[in-house]
Design a protein around this motif. Sequence first.
Motif, PDB file in Angstrom:
ATOM      1  N   ALA A 108       0.817  -1.219   0.000  1.00  0.00           N
ATOM      2  CA  ALA A 108       0.000   0.000   0.000  1.00  0.00           C
ATOM      3  C   ALA A 108       0.849   1.266   0.000  1.00  0.00           C
ATOM      4  O   ALA A 108       0.382   2.326  -0.422  1.00  0.00           O
TER       5      ALA A 108
ATOM      6  N   ASP B  89      -7.698   1.590   4.186  1.00  0.00           N
ATOM      7  CA  ASP B  89      -8.398   2.801   3.751  1.00  0.00           C
ATOM      8  C   ASP B  89      -7.835   4.038   4.446  1.00  0.00           C
ATOM      9  O   ASP B  89      -7.587   5.067   3.805  1.00  0.00           O
TER      10      ASP B  89
ATOM     11  N   GLY C  73      -4.472   5.089   3.220  1.00  0.00           N
ATOM     12  CA  GLY C  73      -4.573   5.813   1.967  1.00  0.00           C
ATOM     13  C   GLY C  73      -4.878   7.286   2.176  1.00  0.00           C
ATOM     14  O   GLY C  73      -4.473   8.140   1.382  1.00  0.00           O
ATOM     15  N   GLU C  74      -5.538   7.597   3.291  1.00  0.00           N
ATOM     16  CA  GLU C  74      -5.884   8.984   3.599  1.00  0.00           C
ATOM     17  C   GLU C  74      -4.691   9.757   4.136  1.00  0.00           C
ATOM     18  O   GLU C  74      -4.458  10.903   3.751  1.00  0.00           O
TER      19      GLU C  74
END
Length: 287
Positions: A128, A252, A255-256
Motif C-alpha cells: 500500500a 483505507d 490511503g488517507e
Amino acid sequence: MFTSDVPYASVLRDHLTRTVRFAIEEDLGSGDITAQLIPADQQATAQVITREAGVLAGREWFEEVFRHIDPTLQLTWLKQDGDDLKENDPLVDISGNTRSILTAERTALNFLQTLSGTATMARQYAMAVEGKDIVILDTRKTIPGLRLAQKYAVHVGGCRNHRLGLHDMFLIKENHIAGCGGIANAVQKAKEIAPDKRIEVEVETLEQLQEALAQPVDVIMLDNFDGQRTTEAVKLSAHRIKLESSGNMDLDKIGEVIMDHPDFVSVGKLTKHVTALDLSLRLKTDR
C-alpha cells in the motif's frame, strides 16, 4: 529469509525454542494416544500445501516442532520464508515415521499458518505504501507468547518492527503524560532514567504537537489524526522530528494519511487481526 536476518536474531532463536517446547508440551501431554493406532515402524511421506494465496513465514518454527518430536524425520522445503504463494502450492515434503509425522502435524501447522497469515497481512500493507518514503510499523498488540515470532513474520512480509517490548525505548503516551504532569516533565524524566534510549511521544492535538516539537525526542506519534490534521502536523514539524501516524489504521485510513507523508505508520492489525493461512498436510503411507 531466516531468523538470522533480523537484528534480534539471538533472542528470537531462544524465543523460538522455548515457544515450540511449550506448544508441544501443551498438545502432547502424556502422549499421543491416537498415533498408537498406527504400527510403530510404519513409514510415510507427507506434503503440506496451501489452500489459499499468501506469503510464507515460520519455516524454522515448523522445523523445530518436527525436530523435537523426531529428529530422524526428513523435511525438504519447496518454498522459502517471504515467497508469494498461490492456491494449492506445495510448501514442504516430509518423510519418516508415520506416528511422528502425525504427532507433530498440528503444532507445526499452527505455527506455520499463524506466521504466514501475519506475513500475508504485512505484505498487503507494505504494498500500500510501495514507492513512498513511508515505513509501516507493527505494535505490541501481538498474540501473547508469540511476540517475537509475529514481529519476525511482519519483517518477512515487508513491514518493519516498532519496539520489541517495554524495555528497548520510551513510548510516552496519554496516561504517562498525565502521570508526569505534562510532556516536558515526562521527557526530562526519561532522559534522566536512560539517556541512551530513544524517546517517542504520543500527541492527540496540534497544541500537544507543538509542545512535543520543543522537546529532545526522536519520534512524535500522531494519535488518530485525520488527513487534514496530518497535513498540518507535517507542516508544523518541518521534518525536524520524525512523525508516526497511529490509531485504528487500516488500508483505507492509510490511503488517507500517506498523501501527507508522515515518516511512519503503525498498524496494530498486522498482528492482532491476523487470519491464519489455510494449510493442509496430506499423508501417504508406505505399505
